[in-house]
Scaffold this motif. Structure first.
Motif, PDB file in Angstrom:
ATOM      1  N   ARG A  31       4.298  15.788  -3.253  1.00 46.89           N
ATOM      2  CA  ARG A  31       3.008  16.217  -2.720  1.00 46.89           C
ATOM      3  C   ARG A  31       2.646  15.506  -1.260  1.00 46.89           C
ATOM      4  N   LEU A  32       3.415  14.361  -1.373  1.00 46.44           N
ATOM      5  CA  LEU A  32       3.498  13.676   0.174  1.00 46.44           C
ATOM      6  C   LEU A  32       4.232  14.589   1.082  1.00 46.44           C
ATOM      7  N   ALA A  33       5.301  14.881   0.617  1.00 45.88           N
ATOM      8  CA  ALA A  33       6.213  15.812   1.529  1.00 45.88           C
ATOM      9  C   ALA A  33       5.624  16.921   2.182  1.00 45.88           C
ATOM     10  N   CYS A  34       4.726  17.545   1.235  1.00 47.13           N
ATOM     11  CA  CYS A  34       3.837  18.769   1.387  1.00 47.13           C
ATOM     12  C   CYS A  34       2.564  18.552   2.417  1.00 47.13           C
ATOM     13  N   GLY A  35       2.587  17.274   2.843  1.00 46.42           N
ATOM     14  CA  GLY A  35       1.394  17.021   3.633  1.00 46.42           C
ATOM     15  C   GLY A  35       0.182  16.622   3.058  1.00 46.42           C
ATOM     16  N   GLU A  36       0.154  15.815   1.945  1.00 43.80           N
ATOM     17  CA  GLU A  36      -0.878  15.252   1.145  1.00 43.80           C
ATOM     18  C   GLU A  36      -0.791  13.754   1.258  1.00 43.80           C
ATOM     19  N   PRO A  37      -1.424  13.129   2.204  1.00 48.48           N
ATOM     20  CA  PRO A  37      -1.225  11.761   2.541  1.00 48.48           C
ATOM     21  C   PRO A  37      -2.064  10.827   1.476  1.00 48.48           C
ATOM     22  N   GLY A  38      -2.791  11.484   0.775  1.00 43.81           N
ATOM     23  CA  GLY A  38      -3.605  10.766  -0.507  1.00 43.81           C
ATOM     24  C   GLY A  38      -2.648  10.610  -1.677  1.00 43.81           C
ATOM     25  N   ALA A  39      -1.448  11.064  -1.789  1.00 45.97           N
ATOM     26  CA  ALA A  39      -0.584  10.910  -2.807  1.00 45.97           C
ATOM     27  C   ALA A  39       0.307   9.494  -2.471  1.00 45.97           C
ATOM     28  N   LEU A  40       0.032   8.919  -1.256  1.00 49.67           N
ATOM     29  CA  LEU A  40       0.778   7.694  -0.911  1.00 49.67           C
ATOM     30  C   LEU A  40       0.068   6.385  -1.939  1.00 49.67           C
ATOM     31  N   ASP A  41      -1.323   6.533  -2.207  1.00 50.27           N
ATOM     32  CA  ASP A  41      -1.940   5.371  -2.561  1.00 50.27           C
ATOM     33  C   ASP A  41      -1.442   4.998  -3.973  1.00 50.27           C
ATOM     34  N   PRO A  42      -1.223   5.892  -4.884  1.00 50.53           N
ATOM     35  CA  PRO A  42      -0.642   5.618  -6.109  1.00 50.53           C
ATOM     36  C   PRO A  42       0.723   5.066  -6.081  1.00 50.53           C
ATOM     37  N   LEU A  43       1.446   5.581  -5.090  1.00 49.76           N
ATOM     38  CA  LEU A  43       3.002   5.218  -4.974  1.00 49.76           C
ATOM     39  C   LEU A  43       2.827   3.731  -4.339  1.00 49.76           C
ATOM     40  N   TYR A  44       2.105   3.518  -3.526  1.00 52.29           N
ATOM     41  CA  TYR A  44       2.115   2.246  -2.793  1.00 52.29           C
ATOM     42  C   TYR A  44       1.737   1.234  -3.752  1.00 52.29           C
ATOM     43  N   ARG A  45       0.374   1.731  -4.723  1.00 50.12           N
ATOM     44  CA  ARG A  45      -0.149   0.568  -5.941  1.00 50.12           C
ATOM     45  C   ARG A  45       0.938   0.180  -6.890  1.00 50.12           C
ATOM     46  N   ARG A  46       2.013   1.231  -7.030  1.00 49.49           N
ATOM     47  CA  ARG A  46       3.145   1.159  -8.231  1.00 49.49           C
ATOM     48  C   ARG A  46       4.337   0.252  -7.463  1.00 49.49           C
ATOM     49  N   HIS A  47       4.529   0.567  -6.458  1.00 51.88           N
ATOM     50  CA  HIS A  47       6.000  -0.006  -5.695  1.00 51.88           C
ATOM     51  C   HIS A  47       5.735  -1.394  -4.915  1.00 51.88           C
ATOM     52  N   LYS A  48       4.387  -1.461  -4.373  1.00 52.61           N
ATOM     53  CA  LYS A  48       4.410  -2.371  -3.336  1.00 52.61           C
ATOM     54  C   LYS A  48       4.879  -4.014  -3.685  1.00 52.61           C
ATOM     55  N   GLY A  49       4.669  -4.287  -5.147  1.00 50.70           N
ATOM     56  CA  GLY A  49       5.100  -5.651  -5.447  1.00 50.70           C
ATOM     57  C   GLY A  49       6.479  -5.913  -5.341  1.00 50.70           C
ATOM     58  N   SER A  50       7.191  -4.696  -5.804  1.00 51.77           N
ATOM     59  CA  SER A  50       8.816  -4.972  -5.913  1.00 51.77           C
ATOM     60  C   SER A  50       9.555  -4.915  -4.580  1.00 51.77           C
ATOM     61  N   VAL A  51       8.782  -4.044  -3.481  1.00 56.92           N
ATOM     62  CA  VAL A  51       9.310  -3.948  -2.192  1.00 56.92           C
ATOM     63  C   VAL A  51       8.896  -5.381  -1.487  1.00 56.92           C
ATOM     64  N   TYR A  52       7.809  -5.689  -1.613  1.00 56.04           N
ATOM     65  CA  TYR A  52       7.308  -7.181  -1.240  1.00 56.04           C
ATOM     66  C   TYR A  52       8.112  -8.447  -1.632  1.00 56.04           C
ATOM     67  N   ARG A  53       8.509  -8.253  -2.818  1.00 56.44           N
ATOM     68  CA  ARG A  53       9.076  -9.283  -3.430  1.00 56.44           C
ATOM     69  C   ARG A  53      10.910  -9.440  -2.937  1.00 56.44           C
ATOM     70  N   PHE A  54      11.294  -8.083  -2.939  1.00 59.01           N
ATOM     71  CA  PHE A  54      12.632  -7.994  -2.357  1.00 59.01           C
ATOM     72  C   PHE A  54      12.583  -8.621  -0.937  1.00 59.01           C
ATOM     73  N   ALA A  55      11.616  -8.130  -0.020  1.00 59.90           N
ATOM     74  CA  ALA A  55      11.915  -8.724   1.296  1.00 59.90           C
ATOM     75  C   ALA A  55      11.398  -9.970   1.469  1.00 59.90           C
ATOM     76  N   LEU A  56      10.622 -10.452   0.479  1.00 63.50           N
ATOM     77  CA  LEU A  56      10.385 -11.936   0.720  1.00 63.50           C
ATOM     78  C   LEU A  56      11.413 -12.796   0.128  1.00 63.50           C
ATOM     79  N   MET A  57      12.062 -12.264  -0.722  1.00 62.53           N
ATOM     80  CA  MET A  57      13.298 -13.164  -1.242  1.00 62.53           C
ATOM     81  C   MET A  57      14.491 -13.032  -0.398  1.00 62.53           C
ATOM     82  N   TRP A  58      14.521 -11.952   0.166  1.00 64.79           N
ATOM     83  CA  TRP A  58      15.675 -11.776   1.452  1.00 64.79           C
ATOM     84  C   TRP A  58      15.596 -12.407   2.590  1.00 64.79           C
ATOM     85  N   SER A  59      14.081 -12.309   3.010  1.00 61.92           N
ATOM     86  CA  SER A  59      14.020 -12.846   4.260  1.00 61.92           C
ATOM     87  C   SER A  59      13.463 -14.376   4.271  1.00 61.92           C
TER      88      SER A  59
END
Lengths: 164, 204
Positions: free
Chosen positions: B26-54
């Motif tokens: 949906r995001l690829a089809c130009g529906e920016p609203g689809a980002l919100d659930p993806l962000y809520r779902r994956h923000k923690g793992s991305v943040y923690r990975f970057a935090l532990m790495w950096s």
């Protein structure tokens, strides 16, 4: 050294990694990141809305020159098939009788879509007819000719017909 | 030969992965609203990975933002047929965190960023746990980046070897061997209480 009280390094490492993992689980991005993502999403939505409008604007941009060219061609063909004297004859004030049919100056499909179009009488300079490829008697070029125009509420002319 | 550590269970279920793929489409089809659930779902793992790495909360926050803005603008780059979204996001995070930390081989931990409250029975045990975790963080930060990638992803982000291989562009055996060496280095440094090479002194 008492091995019962000192676990091997690998085991100690696993314990510490587990503790670190537990500790890490509490970490989340700060609210400022949440806000930044929300702003980026909102900006993308607005950009998308603008982009969605653009093609319609372009369609209008290109539609009119194309429609004008097509209508000039249609008018030219239609008028050339008419007897010459019908075009160059002077209007008769006493009896305004509409000539045969409207000649479209835009694509017919567009006329069909314009259900709110209406007819207005108009005097058109004969010289203006030359722009549509119609034959004009040079001796009477300064005169005007009675027509009826089929126009849309926004003023766009859809078709015209000559009034005898 | 057995794996040096048990194979972690993939964090994503098939259902989540399918849902991620649908949202990404949906995001690829130009529906920016689809980002919100993806962000809520994956923000923690991305943040923690970057935090532990950096080792820096500020860098981790910036990387998280970079990753999801990238997803917003380049969702068409994601091919659901090639795997779930989560490893793809971590792969992007890995690139961004490397870029943001530049050529620094050793991450510099910001003590203030990484000091969450600790539940411990006594102040002494809390202090001891704090010191041990601090030593572990510094040891992870001192690992060469190619070892750090694998260790953080497998041990802390709970990614499978296959996912890590995809994220880092490695062979499965390379993932295993790097993890083995990374763990061996950590165990040696921690067991011997040795000075971690390249790590900044924690004393202030």
């Amino acid at each position: 050294m008492d091995s019962r009280h000192t676990p091997p390094p690998a085991e100690r490492l696993d314990d510490r990694l587990a503790a670190l993992k537990l500790e890490l689980a509490a970490f989340e991005p700060p609210p400022s990141t949440d806000r930044a993502i929300a702003v980026a999403t909102e900006r993308a939505s607005r950009k998308r809305s603008r982009r969605a409008l653009a093609p319609r604007f372009l369609e209008r941009w290109f539609a009119w020159p194309v429609a004008l060219a097509a209508s000039i061609g249609l008018v030219a063909v239609a008028v050339r098939q008419m007897p010459a004297d019908e075009i160059v004859s002077a209007p008769t004030a006493a009896a305004s009788i509409a000539s045969a049919r409207f000649m479209p100056v835009v694509p017919v499909a567009e006329i069909e879509r314009s259900s709110d179009a209406y007819v207005v009488p108009a005097r058109v300079p004969r010289m203006a007819l030359a722009q549509f490829g119609l034959p004009v008697n040079p001796a009477r070029a300064g005169e005007a000719i009675d027509t009826e125009l089929l126009i849309r509420p926004d003023g766009a002319v859809l078709a015209l017909r000559f009034v005898n | 030969m057995d794996d040096p550590v048990p194979h972690p269970t993939p964090a994503l279920t098939e259902r989540t992965a399918a849902s991620d793929a649908a949202l990404a489409a949906r995001l690829a089809c130009g529906e920016p609203g689809a980002l919100d659930p993806l962000y809520r779902r994956h923000k923690g793992s991305v943040y923690r990975f970057a935090l532990m790495w950096s080792g820096s909360a500020a860098v981790a926050a910036d990387v998280t933002q970079d990753v999801f803005v990238h997803l917003l603008t380049r969702a068409t780059d994601y091919d659901a047929a090639r795997g779930p979204l989560s490893p793809w996001l971590l792969g992007i995070a890995r690139n961004f965190v490397r870029r943001r930390t530049g050529t620094r081989e050793v991450a510099e931990f910001d003590d203030a960023d990484l000091a969450p409250p600790h539940d411990a029975a006594t102040p002494e045990s809390a202090l001891l746990a704090r010191i041990e975790l601090e030593a572990l963080r510094r040891a992870i930060a001192a690992l060469p980046p190619h070892y750090r990638d694998v260790l953080v992803l497998v041990e802390l982000a709970e990614r499978s070897y296959a996912e890590v291989a995809a994220i880092c562009g490695l062979e499965l055996n390379t993932v295993r061997s790097r993890l083995f060496r990374a763990r061996a280095l950590l165990a040696r440094w921690l067991a011997l209480d040795a000075e971690v090479p390249g790590a900044r002194s924690s004393a202030a």
